[in-house]
Design a protein around this motif. Structure first.
Motif, PDB file in Angstrom:
ATOM      1  N   LEU A 101       0.841  -1.198   0.000  1.00  0.00           N
ATOM      2  CA  LEU A 101       0.000   0.000   0.000  1.00  0.00           C
ATOM      3  C   LEU A 101       0.881   1.255   0.000  1.00  0.00           C
ATOM      4  O   LEU A 101       1.556   1.555   0.983  1.00  0.00           O
ATOM      5  CB  LEU A 101      -0.939   0.006   1.206  1.00  0.00           C
ATOM      6  N   GLU A 102       0.868   1.966  -1.126  1.00  0.00           N
ATOM      7  CA  GLU A 102       1.765   3.108  -1.312  1.00  0.00           C
ATOM      8  C   GLU A 102       1.539   4.204  -0.270  1.00  0.00           C
ATOM      9  O   GLU A 102       2.485   4.837   0.188  1.00  0.00           O
ATOM     10  CB  GLU A 102       1.586   3.696  -2.728  1.00  0.00           C
ATOM     11  N   GLY A 103       0.276   4.427   0.114  1.00  0.00           N
ATOM     12  CA  GLY A 103      -0.021   5.468   1.097  1.00  0.00           C
ATOM     13  C   GLY A 103       0.640   5.193   2.437  1.00  0.00           C
ATOM     14  O   GLY A 103       1.138   6.109   3.097  1.00  0.00           O
ATOM     15  N   HIS A 104       0.649   3.930   2.834  1.00  0.00           N
ATOM     16  CA  HIS A 104       1.305   3.541   4.095  1.00  0.00           C
ATOM     17  C   HIS A 104       2.805   3.791   4.006  1.00  0.00           C
ATOM     18  O   HIS A 104       3.425   4.281   4.953  1.00  0.00           O
ATOM     19  CB  HIS A 104       1.043   2.066   4.393  1.00  0.00           C
ATOM     20  N   ARG A 105       3.372   3.460   2.848  1.00  0.00           N
ATOM     21  CA  ARG A 105       4.824   3.632   2.695  1.00  0.00           C
ATOM     22  C   ARG A 105       5.198   5.115   2.703  1.00  0.00           C
ATOM     23  O   ARG A 105       6.202   5.502   3.311  1.00  0.00           O
ATOM     24  CB  ARG A 105       5.313   2.964   1.414  1.00  0.00           C
ATOM     25  N   GLU A 106       4.400   5.913   2.035  1.00  0.00           N
ATOM     26  CA  GLU A 106       4.670   7.367   1.999  1.00  0.00           C
ATOM     27  C   GLU A 106       4.673   7.943   3.410  1.00  0.00           C
ATOM     28  O   GLU A 106       5.540   8.744   3.772  1.00  0.00           O
ATOM     29  CB  GLU A 106       3.619   8.083   1.137  1.00  0.00           C
ATOM     30  N   TRP A 107       3.697   7.527   4.218  1.00  0.00           N
ATOM     31  CA  TRP A 107       3.628   8.017   5.599  1.00  0.00           C
ATOM     32  C   TRP A 107       4.850   7.564   6.388  1.00  0.00           C
ATOM     33  O   TRP A 107       5.483   8.350   7.099  1.00  0.00           O
ATOM     34  CB  TRP A 107       2.340   7.519   6.276  1.00  0.00           C
ATOM     35  N   GLY A 180      -4.423 -10.061   3.967  1.00  0.00           N
ATOM     36  CA  GLY A 180      -5.251  -9.139   4.750  1.00  0.00           C
ATOM     37  C   GLY A 180      -4.662  -7.740   4.806  1.00  0.00           C
ATOM     38  O   GLY A 180      -4.811  -7.037   5.810  1.00  0.00           O
ATOM     39  N   GLU A 181      -4.028  -7.305   3.717  1.00  0.00           N
ATOM     40  CA  GLU A 181      -3.285  -6.042   3.733  1.00  0.00           C
ATOM     41  C   GLU A 181      -4.168  -4.815   3.948  1.00  0.00           C
ATOM     42  O   GLU A 181      -3.698  -3.786   4.436  1.00  0.00           O
ATOM     43  CB  GLU A 181      -2.479  -5.901   2.428  1.00  0.00           C
ATOM     44  N   SER A 182      -5.446  -4.918   3.587  1.00  0.00           N
ATOM     45  CA  SER A 182      -6.360  -3.783   3.790  1.00  0.00           C
ATOM     46  C   SER A 182      -7.187  -3.945   5.062  1.00  0.00           C
ATOM     47  O   SER A 182      -8.282  -3.390   5.180  1.00  0.00           O
ATOM     48  CB  SER A 182      -7.281  -3.615   2.576  1.00  0.00           C
ATOM     49  N   GLY A 183      -6.675  -4.737   5.996  1.00  0.00           N
ATOM     50  CA  GLY A 183      -7.361  -4.901   7.283  1.00  0.00           C
ATOM     51  C   GLY A 183      -8.504  -5.896   7.253  1.00  0.00           C
ATOM     52  O   GLY A 183      -9.344  -5.903   8.161  1.00  0.00           O
ATOM     53  N   GLU A 184      -8.561  -6.741   6.206  1.00  0.00           N
ATOM     54  CA  GLU A 184      -9.636  -7.735   6.138  1.00  0.00           C
ATOM     55  C   GLU A 184      -9.594  -8.675   7.333  1.00  0.00           C
ATOM     56  O   GLU A 184     -10.614  -9.129   7.827  1.00  0.00           O
ATOM     57  CB  GLU A 184      -9.526  -8.545   4.837  1.00  0.00           C
ATOM     58  N   TYR A 185      -8.381  -8.992   7.768  1.00  0.00           N
ATOM     59  CA  TYR A 185      -8.224  -9.777   8.994  1.00  0.00           C
ATOM     60  C   TYR A 185      -6.900  -9.412   9.651  1.00  0.00           C
ATOM     61  O   TYR A 185      -5.976  -8.935   8.994  1.00  0.00           O
ATOM     62  CB  TYR A 185      -8.294 -11.292   8.712  1.00  0.00           C
TER      63      TYR A 185
END
Length: 223
Positions: A101-107, A180-185
């Motif tokens: 997830l690019e947004g997570h990496r940018e942060w 589960g990278e988008s919080g699915e689990y």
């Protein structure tokens, strides 16, 4: 001399896989870093109790540093604590278990840069590689259990499942990212090659939250 770093830690399989990879690459992980809302005493990432993270810290023989913050000051407090850790441990970087997830990496890169250290992403991959990553975890001998699910993707029958070969087969039949990278689990790691002791979990209780369901253990100890 090994590079001294800290690792962003929520207690799940991704962070554990990142820890194992970093140690194999020759880094010295001097502290785990976990964010907790000041008023709740639970982790921001998985809503896990801090004592569960402390058990992992003890089993791994790596100290944990809790960053106490509010949602509004999350980034500022994170940077401030990284600067403190930089002085305390002479660290050169912070590692994250994010996958794609690019947004997570940018942060993560932004806060590391603000603290004057490097951001490391030892697991970084293309989204299509997530299934391979899950299989790698299963083959790693670490043991993790599903403790939280997003209700719009997975039902409560997934809670309490161990991440094993049957899990790999079944998760492919859902809309979830295999990891589960988008919080699915979310998962909790309780044993594995780097653990000096196993965390024994008993008496799981289902808790209903706003958009997720969580498994909480009434009994847990190192054995």
């Amino acid at each position: 001399m090994k590079k001294r770093i800290v690792l962003s830690w929520s207690g799940g399989k991704d962070g554990c896989l990142a820890l194992h990879t970093l140690i194999e690459q020759g880094y010295e992980v001097v502290s785990l870093v976990t964010t907790v809302p000041k008023e709740l005493g639970r982790t921001f990432g998985h809503g896990e109790r801090t004592e569960m993270i402390r058990l992992q810290s003890e089993a791994l023989s790596i100290p944990v540093h809790f960053i106490e913050c509010t949602f509004e000051r999350y980034t500022d407090q994170f940077i401030q604590d990284l600067q403190l850790l930089k002085d305390q441990y002479q660290i050169t970087g912070i590692a994250y278990g994010d996958l794609y997830l690019e947004g997570h990496r940018e942060w993560g890169e932004k806060v590391a840069d603000a603290a004057g250290i490097e951001a490391l992403y030892p697991l970084w991959m293309d989204q299509e590689e997530a299934l391979d990553s899950l299989e790698n975890f299963v083959n790693s001998d670490y043991k993790a259990i599903v403790i939280r699910v997003r209700e719009d993707v997975l039902d409560e029958s997934w809670l309490g499942r161990i991440i094993d070969k049957s899990f790999v087969q079944d998760i492919q039949q859902t809309k979830s990212c295999p990891m589960g990278e988008s919080g699915e689990y979310h998962t909790y790691v309780f044993n594995g090659p780097l653990f000096s002791k196993k965390i024994q979990l008993e008496q799981g209780e289902l808790i209903q939250l706003e958009t997720t369901k969580k498994l909480e253990f009434k009994s847990y100890r190192l054995v």
